[in-house]
Design a protein around this motif. Sequence first.
Motif, PDB file in Angstrom:
ATOM      1  N   ALA A 114     -13.183 -83.624 -29.255  1.00 45.38           N
ATOM      2  CA  ALA A 114     -13.318 -82.288 -28.666  1.00 45.38           C
ATOM      3  C   ALA A 114     -11.994 -81.832 -28.066  1.00 45.38           C
ATOM      4  O   ALA A 114     -11.593 -80.664 -28.215  1.00 45.38           O
ATOM      5  CB  ALA A 114     -14.412 -82.296 -27.601  1.00 45.38           C
ATOM      6  N   LEU A 115     -11.292 -82.736 -27.402  1.00 42.60           N
ATOM      7  CA  LEU A 115     -10.005 -82.389 -26.816  1.00 42.60           C
ATOM      8  C   LEU A 115      -8.983 -82.022 -27.888  1.00 42.60           C
ATOM      9  O   LEU A 115      -8.265 -81.020 -27.765  1.00 42.60           O
ATOM     10  CB  LEU A 115      -9.480 -83.562 -25.979  1.00 42.60           C
ATOM     11  N   THR A 116      -8.902 -82.833 -28.938  1.00 38.88           N
ATOM     12  CA  THR A 116      -7.913 -82.564 -29.985  1.00 38.88           C
ATOM     13  C   THR A 116      -8.275 -81.318 -30.776  1.00 38.88           C
ATOM     14  O   THR A 116      -7.380 -80.552 -31.172  1.00 38.88           O
ATOM     15  CB  THR A 116      -7.781 -83.767 -30.935  1.00 38.88           C
ATOM     16  N   ASN A 117      -9.560 -81.089 -31.004  1.00 43.16           N
ATOM     17  CA  ASN A 117      -9.964 -79.880 -31.737  1.00 43.16           C
ATOM     18  C   ASN A 117      -9.623 -78.616 -30.947  1.00 43.16           C
ATOM     19  O   ASN A 117      -9.233 -77.592 -31.534  1.00 43.16           O
ATOM     20  CB  ASN A 117     -11.464 -79.915 -32.034  1.00 43.16           C
ATOM     21  N   THR A 118      -9.766 -78.690 -29.639  1.00 43.50           N
ATOM     22  CA  THR A 118      -9.421 -77.542 -28.796  1.00 43.50           C
ATOM     23  C   THR A 118      -7.932 -77.222 -28.906  1.00 43.50           C
ATOM     24  O   THR A 118      -7.538 -76.055 -29.059  1.00 43.50           O
ATOM     25  CB  THR A 118      -9.784 -77.827 -27.331  1.00 43.50           C
ATOM     26  N   LEU A 119      -7.110 -78.268 -28.863  1.00 45.81           N
ATOM     27  CA  LEU A 119      -5.667 -78.040 -28.980  1.00 45.81           C
ATOM     28  C   LEU A 119      -5.308 -77.537 -30.374  1.00 45.81           C
ATOM     29  O   LEU A 119      -4.473 -76.633 -30.520  1.00 45.81           O
ATOM     30  CB  LEU A 119      -4.905 -79.329 -28.669  1.00 45.81           C
ATOM     31  N   GLN A 120      -5.927 -78.094 -31.410  1.00 41.69           N
ATOM     32  CA  GLN A 120      -5.640 -77.650 -32.773  1.00 41.69           C
ATOM     33  C   GLN A 120      -5.997 -76.188 -32.974  1.00 41.69           C
ATOM     34  O   GLN A 120      -5.289 -75.461 -33.684  1.00 41.69           O
ATOM     35  CB  GLN A 120      -6.392 -78.527 -33.772  1.00 41.69           C
TER      36      GLN A 120
ATOM     37  N   GLY B  31      10.329 -63.893 -32.542  1.00 40.28           N
ATOM     38  CA  GLY B  31      11.120 -63.840 -31.325  1.00 40.28           C
ATOM     39  C   GLY B  31      10.434 -64.456 -30.120  1.00 40.28           C
ATOM     40  O   GLY B  31      11.058 -64.650 -29.071  1.00 40.28           O
ATOM     41  N   GLU B  32       9.151 -64.774 -30.267  1.00 36.91           N
ATOM     42  CA  GLU B  32       8.374 -65.340 -29.171  1.00 36.91           C
ATOM     43  C   GLU B  32       8.335 -66.873 -29.205  1.00 36.91           C
ATOM     44  O   GLU B  32       7.508 -67.488 -28.539  1.00 36.91           O
ATOM     45  CB  GLU B  32       6.944 -64.795 -29.223  1.00 36.91           C
ATOM     46  N   GLN B  33       9.217 -67.484 -29.983  1.00 37.85           N
ATOM     47  CA  GLN B  33       9.159 -68.930 -30.174  1.00 37.85           C
ATOM     48  C   GLN B  33       9.243 -69.700 -28.858  1.00 37.85           C
ATOM     49  O   GLN B  33       8.481 -70.658 -28.641  1.00 37.85           O
ATOM     50  CB  GLN B  33      10.277 -69.398 -31.104  1.00 37.85           C
ATOM     51  N   ALA B  34      10.148 -69.311 -27.969  1.00 33.81           N
ATOM     52  CA  ALA B  34      10.322 -70.042 -26.714  1.00 33.81           C
ATOM     53  C   ALA B  34       9.048 -70.006 -25.874  1.00 33.81           C
ATOM     54  O   ALA B  34       8.626 -71.016 -25.311  1.00 33.81           O
ATOM     55  CB  ALA B  34      11.490 -69.462 -25.923  1.00 33.81           C
ATOM     56  N   ARG B  35       8.425 -68.824 -25.785  1.00 38.60           N
ATOM     57  CA  ARG B  35       7.193 -68.706 -25.001  1.00 38.60           C
ATOM     58  C   ARG B  35       6.069 -69.524 -25.613  1.00 38.60           C
ATOM     59  O   ARG B  35       5.323 -70.225 -24.911  1.00 38.60           O
ATOM     60  CB  ARG B  35       6.780 -67.238 -24.910  1.00 38.60           C
ATOM     61  N   ILE B  36       5.937 -69.450 -26.952  1.00 41.85           N
ATOM     62  CA  ILE B  36       4.865 -70.178 -27.633  1.00 41.85           C
ATOM     63  C   ILE B  36       5.082 -71.682 -27.508  1.00 41.85           C
ATOM     64  O   ILE B  36       4.132 -72.449 -27.287  1.00 41.85           O
ATOM     65  CB  ILE B  36       4.788 -69.739 -29.107  1.00 41.85           C
ATOM     66  N   GLN B  37       6.330 -72.130 -27.641  1.00 37.03           N
ATOM     67  CA  GLN B  37       6.621 -73.552 -27.489  1.00 37.03           C
ATOM     68  C   GLN B  37       6.270 -74.033 -26.091  1.00 37.03           C
ATOM     69  O   GLN B  37       5.705 -75.116 -25.910  1.00 37.03           O
ATOM     70  CB  GLN B  37       8.105 -73.828 -27.771  1.00 37.03           C
ATOM     71  N   ALA B  38       6.577 -73.218 -25.070  1.00 37.92           N
ATOM     72  CA  ALA B  38       6.251 -73.578 -23.689  1.00 37.92           C
ATOM     73  C   ALA B  38       4.739 -73.668 -23.493  1.00 37.92           C
ATOM     74  O   ALA B  38       4.239 -74.575 -22.807  1.00 37.92           O
ATOM     75  CB  ALA B  38       6.853 -72.555 -22.718  1.00 37.92           C
ATOM     76  N   ALA B  39       4.005 -72.731 -24.104  1.00 40.07           N
ATOM     77  CA  ALA B  39       2.545 -72.758 -24.002  1.00 40.07           C
ATOM     78  C   ALA B  39       1.980 -74.005 -24.671  1.00 40.07           C
ATOM     79  O   ALA B  39       1.059 -74.648 -24.149  1.00 40.07           O
ATOM     80  CB  ALA B  39       1.962 -71.500 -24.634  1.00 40.07           C
ATOM     81  N   PHE B  40       2.540 -74.360 -25.832  1.00 40.90           N
ATOM     82  CA  PHE B  40       2.093 -75.567 -26.526  1.00 40.90           C
ATOM     83  C   PHE B  40       2.380 -76.805 -25.690  1.00 40.90           C
ATOM     84  O   PHE B  40       1.517 -77.677 -25.532  1.00 40.90           O
ATOM     85  CB  PHE B  40       2.773 -75.692 -27.885  1.00 40.90           C
ATOM     86  N   ASP B  41       3.587 -76.894 -25.140  1.00 39.60           N
ATOM     87  CA  ASP B  41       3.952 -78.065 -24.333  1.00 39.60           C
ATOM     88  C   ASP B  41       3.012 -78.226 -23.151  1.00 39.60           C
ATOM     89  O   ASP B  41       2.577 -79.341 -22.827  1.00 39.60           O
ATOM     90  CB  ASP B  41       5.395 -77.933 -23.841  1.00 39.60           C
ATOM     91  N   ALA B  42       2.660 -77.115 -22.507  1.00 40.43           N
ATOM     92  CA  ALA B  42       1.765 -77.170 -21.349  1.00 40.43           C
ATOM     93  C   ALA B  42       0.370 -77.621 -21.768  1.00 40.43           C
ATOM     94  O   ALA B  42      -0.266 -78.447 -21.092  1.00 40.43           O
ATOM     95  CB  ALA B  42       1.706 -75.803 -20.669  1.00 40.43           C
ATOM     96  N   ALA B  43      -0.118 -77.075 -22.880  1.00 42.96           N
ATOM     97  CA  ALA B  43      -1.450 -77.447 -23.368  1.00 42.96           C
ATOM     98  C   ALA B  43      -1.483 -78.918 -23.779  1.00 42.96           C
ATOM     99  O   ALA B  43      -2.469 -79.624 -23.539  1.00 42.96           O
ATOM    100  CB  ALA B  43      -1.848 -76.551 -24.534  1.00 42.96           C
ATOM    101  N   GLN B  44      -0.417 -79.381 -24.407  1.00 44.65           N
ATOM    102  CA  GLN B  44      -0.357 -80.776 -24.831  1.00 44.65           C
ATOM    103  C   GLN B  44      -0.347 -81.720 -23.621  1.00 44.65           C
ATOM    104  O   GLN B  44      -1.043 -82.746 -23.617  1.00 44.65           O
ATOM    105  CB  GLN B  44       0.872 -81.008 -25.692  1.00 44.65           C
ATOM    106  N   GLN B  45       0.421 -81.371 -22.602  1.00 41.19           N
ATOM    107  CA  GLN B  45       0.465 -82.208 -21.406  1.00 41.19           C
ATOM    108  C   GLN B  45      -0.901 -82.242 -20.712  1.00 41.19           C
ATOM    109  O   GLN B  45      -1.312 -83.286 -20.181  1.00 41.19           O
ATOM    110  CB  GLN B  45       1.541 -81.696 -20.439  1.00 41.19           C
TER     111      GLN B  45
END
Length: 370
Positions: A130-136, A151-165
């Motif tokens: 369930a956790l991995t499916n939510t992140l996927q 152009g939003e790569q930095a923001r999206i990468q930051a959002a991904f990093d936060a969700a992964q942590q």
Amino acid sequence: MKHILVFLGVCISFLGYSQDFELTVRANQVIPQKKVFLEWINGRGQAIKVDSLLPNAQKQVVFKGKVIDQGGFYLINFFDVPNPQKVLVILEGGERVLVQADGINTPEKAGSFQLQSESPNIVYMNQLFALTNTLQAKVAVWTKELQDKPGEQARIQAAFDAAQQAQFAKIKALIPSMGTHLVALWATNFLPADKELTLLEEIGERFHKARPNHPQVKPFLENLKRLKGVSIGSEAPEIALPTPAGPIMRLSDLRGKYVLIDFWASWCGPCRRENPNVVKTYAAYKDKGFEIFGVSLDQDRSAWLKAIENDQLVWKHVSDLKYWSSAGAQAYQVNSIPQTFLLDREGRIIAKGLRGAALDQYLAQLFKDK
């Protein structure tokens, strides 16, 4: 202490476990005259067929028996066709498990499945899924958004990093309550091993005391020793594998340069999406003493070579075409890709997991005065 109480409770519960299991498997789609196979994964990671049944009119099979060698990791192999759907089930005896699955993979989509059981292993597996499916699901949204708004790569990468942590934190919170059920070993695959050595050592010590002779515990402890050998500051283990042209190339041949070991594969979507960034990084630093050593986990030679050509990956490449059994992946304890290790000129590991902007920033500082 809570850890000790949970641990003792689990140890005592094992004494009363039945060795028998019942595994009911239902497929949404079947292939006429093709069997469903039950496979057991031995301590070397090899899947061994232990049973097979033809689905009945209700597209169902029921596997019954005793767990092998104190229980372990089993795979349900649907119809043993090329690119079959396979579903992992952890069985330690005493379980009644229902598996509902599509039964096939398609080029567009991997088959889905559901596990139902009161077994602690299955309960925890479902929580991890369930956790991995939510992140996927979030990653799918971000990937589309990135295509529309590069152009939003930095923001999206930051959002991904936060969700992964956040996901890592939830998994770490679950692991103590797993005790010495085998799902605790499996759960470590969802964590960045190099950053969680202390936790892995705690898990290893727990299993070493409670189940030292279990065939899945021994390789875990051995892998843990190897993992400690690829920590930052240690000398990078040698990799000697065939190049696309055929001859063997050694990682040590690149001593004298800063080397990024890049574990990837043609079938890895995140790897392929990252490749344009790596191409730009390589172009910026290759004349300053920087090299990339690409280690592919491919199985298909033609797919590997085509990806190198299509993505314009002009650095060094090696592969033994052994998928996750790659000697390189085994030496570096790589269980997810993309994964990177940055080496200094003497061949020592100075950073791990650098990608995208983080890699560029690290190299910019590294080569600032060079």
